[in-house]
Design an enzyme around this catalytic site. Structure first.
Site, mmCIF file in Angstrom:
data_model
loop_
_atom_site.group_PDB
_atom_site.id
_atom_site.type_symbol
_atom_site.label_atom_id
_atom_site.label_comp_id
_atom_site.label_asym_id
_atom_site.label_seq_id
_atom_site.Cartn_x
_atom_site.Cartn_y
_atom_site.Cartn_z
ATOM 1 N N ASN A 1 27.029 70.043 19.506
ATOM 2 C CA ASN A 1 28.273 70.230 20.261
ATOM 3 C C ASN A 1 29.461 69.951 19.341
ATOM 4 O OD1 ASN A 1 29.000 67.320 20.434
ATOM 5 N ND2 ASN A 1 27.041 67.248 21.521
ATOM 6 N N ASP B 1 21.859 66.697 25.939
ATOM 7 C CA ASP B 1 21.061 66.422 27.138
ATOM 8 C C ASP B 1 19.713 67.121 27.079
ATOM 9 O OD1 ASP B 1 22.746 64.705 28.665
ATOM 10 O OD2 ASP B 1 24.113 66.402 28.924
ATOM 11 N N LYS C 1 10.814 78.907 9.663
ATOM 12 C CA LYS C 1 11.994 79.575 10.235
ATOM 13 C C LYS C 1 11.556 80.653 11.231
ATOM 14 C CE LYS C 1 16.038 82.210 8.870
ATOM 15 N NZ LYS C 1 16.630 83.017 7.816
ATOM 16 N N LYS D 1 28.423 59.042 37.523
ATOM 17 C CA LYS D 1 27.834 58.528 36.273
ATOM 18 C C LYS D 1 28.002 57.010 36.179
ATOM 19 C CE LYS D 1 28.227 62.829 33.730
ATOM 20 N NZ LYS D 1 28.982 63.683 32.843
ATOM 21 N N LYS E 1 24.361 55.165 36.034
ATOM 22 C CA LYS E 1 24.007 54.587 34.730
ATOM 23 C C LYS E 1 24.272 53.086 34.691
ATOM 24 C CE LYS E 1 25.142 59.022 32.551
ATOM 25 N NZ LYS E 1 24.320 59.634 31.511
HETATM 26 O O1 PMT Z 1 34.245 62.994 19.072
HETATM 27 P P1 PMT Z 1 35.591 63.589 19.432
HETATM 28 O O2 PMT Z 1 35.783 64.955 18.830
HETATM 29 O O3 PMT Z 1 36.744 62.663 19.128
HETATM 30 O O4 PMT Z 1 35.609 63.829 21.023
HETATM 31 C C1 PMT Z 1 35.529 62.719 21.883
HETATM 32 C C2 PMT Z 1 34.561 62.986 23.047
HETATM 33 C C3 PMT Z 1 35.097 64.146 23.862
HETATM 34 C C4 PMT Z 1 33.156 63.327 22.506
HETATM 35 C C5 PMT Z 1 34.505 61.654 23.883
HETATM 36 O O5 PMT Z 1 35.780 61.333 24.338
HETATM 37 C C6 PMT Z 1 33.532 61.774 25.060
HETATM 38 O O6 PMT Z 1 33.896 62.201 26.136
HETATM 39 N N1 PMT Z 1 32.259 61.375 24.845
HETATM 40 C C7 PMT Z 1 31.184 61.528 25.834
HETATM 41 C C8 PMT Z 1 30.685 62.942 25.807
HETATM 42 C C9 PMT Z 1 29.525 63.172 26.758
HETATM 43 O O7 PMT Z 1 28.451 63.492 26.304
HETATM 44 O O8 PMT Z 1 29.781 62.918 28.027
HETATM 45 P P2 PMT Z 1 28.697 63.118 29.223
HETATM 46 O O9 PMT Z 1 29.512 63.138 30.425
HETATM 47 O O10 PMT Z 1 27.803 64.258 28.918
HETATM 48 O O11 PMT Z 1 27.821 61.801 29.149
HETATM 49 C C10 PMT Z 1 28.058 60.659 29.970
HETATM 50 C C11 PMT Z 1 27.728 59.383 29.242
HETATM 51 O O12 PMT Z 1 26.318 59.290 29.027
HETATM 52 C C12 PMT Z 1 28.379 59.254 27.882
HETATM 53 O O13 PMT Z 1 28.747 57.909 27.719
HETATM 54 C C13 PMT Z 1 27.264 59.630 26.922
HETATM 55 O O14 PMT Z 1 27.391 58.991 25.655
HETATM 56 C C14 PMT Z 1 26.037 59.113 27.664
HETATM 57 N N2 PMT Z 1 24.780 59.832 27.377
HETATM 58 C C15 PMT Z 1 24.650 61.170 27.609
HETATM 59 C C16 PMT Z 1 23.433 61.787 27.374
HETATM 60 C C17 PMT Z 1 22.352 61.025 26.896
HETATM 61 N N3 PMT Z 1 21.186 61.585 26.630
HETATM 62 N N4 PMT Z 1 22.520 59.714 26.683
HETATM 63 C C18 PMT Z 1 23.696 59.125 26.923
HETATM 64 O O15 PMT Z 1 23.836 57.918 26.727
#
Ligand code: PMT
Length: 407
Positions: A209, A281, A291, A339, A343
């Site tokens: 991403n 995810d 490949k 969330k 979580k």
């Molecule tokens: O890195 P930058 O370019 O500065 O951008 C910042 C950002 C946009 C990445 C940051 O501000 C941000 O929003 N990070 C979280 C991105 C994300 O994956 O959000 P989510 O809504 O999909 O996940 C929710 C939470 O679960 C997050 O805390 C994530 O770290 C966590 N998660 C998600 C999936 C997973 N398998 N394990 C996790 O712990």
């Protein structure tokens, strides 16, 4: 602020070393405890007896000094100290510190130091203006945990007038006081996940991403500035981001699986956990060793990755504070609240890709912090300022002070 603080004074070999006994006295008078490490050259200007009498502690000089009870005892100084001061910092010691050379107790301790360091340069004006010295000072200034004081103008020991005079002991004391004033996270271990993850499809391709890691690294540097011991579990990000995070421990990972293993391991030992990484995810159900060939149509089976936040949330103790992020494109508040609950987070930082200048890659962000106490909205700011707001919020939450809403 200085009362009860542990100050490590590192002296290198310049004439301004004669002022350091006064500095030690000022710190002791303010209620701080002082230990001294001095280079062999420094001891040409000021004696061990003076330094030991004023500090009340023995002076550390060599890495393997025969009079030291334990030859590596000085190494524990970085653990003991709340703040290290290098004064006077000569061109030679500045050069060594900026380039990772550790050949005496002072430079070895500096290299191991993860808490704030205050450097007071002192040298002849021509030396100070030399590009090599300018470059080394710029390197030191680029590290978050290091503050370099300006030199003063005036009469120099070499008989000339110019810049290069060490800051006066009173100014060094004031700067130290100011640095320690902000140390609200001293003794706290902070874990931050950062950047994207990469899920390999074959030796050539991966799913990922747009996360740059900028938001997470800004948060890391803010915690570090306030005295925290910061570990970053970092997905692939630009080297320059990592270089600026000097003072943080960085554990590099690539995939969501590796990030899960590293983050859950470090979490057990952390007081505050901030999950800012954009973790994949889904990951390919199968990795191909060779490949994959081009086809007219292609279906790639994916399986879900483990949820790091949920796993840490399940095992969280009452002493730990867990901060999550939510990156949304629709139903922002509802999704973030869901969330927060599912979580088991203490607070969640919501950013939406619908807001201009927010989210991935850019240097700005616009956030809402949601916690048990409700929602707090912030305007668009630089990521460094946003990091400051997030850390302020954590600080209030940690010390149970009411948060002050933005006007
Ligand atoms: O890195 P930058 O370019 O500065 O951008 C910042 C950002 C946009 C990445 C940051 O501000 C941000 O929003 N990070 C979280 C991105 C994300 O994956 O959000 P989510 O809504 O999909 O996940 C929710 C939470 O679960 C997050 O805390 C994530 O770290 C966590 N998660 C998600 C999936 C997973 N398998 N394990 C996790 O712990």
């Amino acid at each position: 602020m200085l009362k009860g603080k542990h100050i490590l004074v590192g002296i290198s070999g310049g004439i301004a070393a004669y002022k350091i006994p006064f500095l030690i006295r000022l710190f002791r008078k303010s209620g701080a405890e002082v230990k001294v490490c001095a280079t062999a050259n420094a001891l040409q200007f000021v004696t061990v007896v003076t330094l030991e009498t004023l500090s009340g502690n023995k002076v550390y000089t060599d890495v393997f000094a025969p009079h030291n009870e334990h030859s590596t005892e000085h190494i524990s100084l970085y653990d003991w100290a709340d703040l290290m001061i290098v004064a006077p910092a000569t061109a030679n010691s500045i050069g060594k510190m900026a380039n990772g050379i550790a050949d005496d107790a002072l430079t070895t301790t500096f290299l191991a130091m993860r808490k704030p360091v205050l450097i007071a340069p002192a040298m002849n004006s021509n030396m100070l203006a030399h590009p090599a010295v300018t470059k080394n000072i710029a390197t030191l200034k680029s590290w978050q945990h290091v503050t370099v004081l300006d030199t003063g103008e005036g009469f120099l020991a070499c008989g000339t007038m110019g810049s290069g005079r060490m800051a006066e002991p009173e100014d060094i004391l004031r700067a130290a006081d100011k640095l320690l004033e902000a140390q609200t996270f001293t003794g706290k271990r902070i874990l931050i996940t950062a950047g994207p993850t990469r899920e390999a499809i074959d030796p050539v391709r991966y799913i990922s991403n747009h996360s740059s890691g900028k938001m997470a690294y800004a948060i890391a540097s803010e915690f570090l500035k306030r005295g925290g011991e910061v570990t970053i579990v970092s997905g692939p990000v630009a080297d320059e981001l990592k270089q600026k995070a000097k003072g943080c421990r960085i554990a590099d990972v690539t995939s969501a699986g590796q990030m899960f293993d590293a983050a859950t391991t470090f979490a057990a030992n952390s007081d505050i956990i901030v999950l800012c990484a954009a973790v994949a995810d889904f990951t390919p159900a199968q990795y191909s060793d060779i490949k994959l060939k081009r086809h007219d149509e292609m279906t790639l089976p994916l399986r879900p990755t483990q949820d790091i936040a949920a796993a840490i949330g399940r095992n969280k103790t009452t002493k730990q504070l867990l901060v999550g992020f939510a990156l949304e494109t629709n139903n922002e508040t509802e999704n973030a609240q869901q969330k927060l609950k599912s979580k088991n987070l203490d607070m969640i930082v919501l950013n939406s890709l619908r807001d201009d200048g927010a989210g991935f890659g850019v240097d700005t962000n616009k956030i809402t912090i949601i916690s048990g106490e409700g929602e707090q909205h912030y305007p668009l700011k630089s990521k460094q300022e946003v990091a400051c707001d997030i850390v302020d919020f954590v600080e209030h939450k940690l010390y149970e002070r009411p948060t002050i809403p933005e006007v």
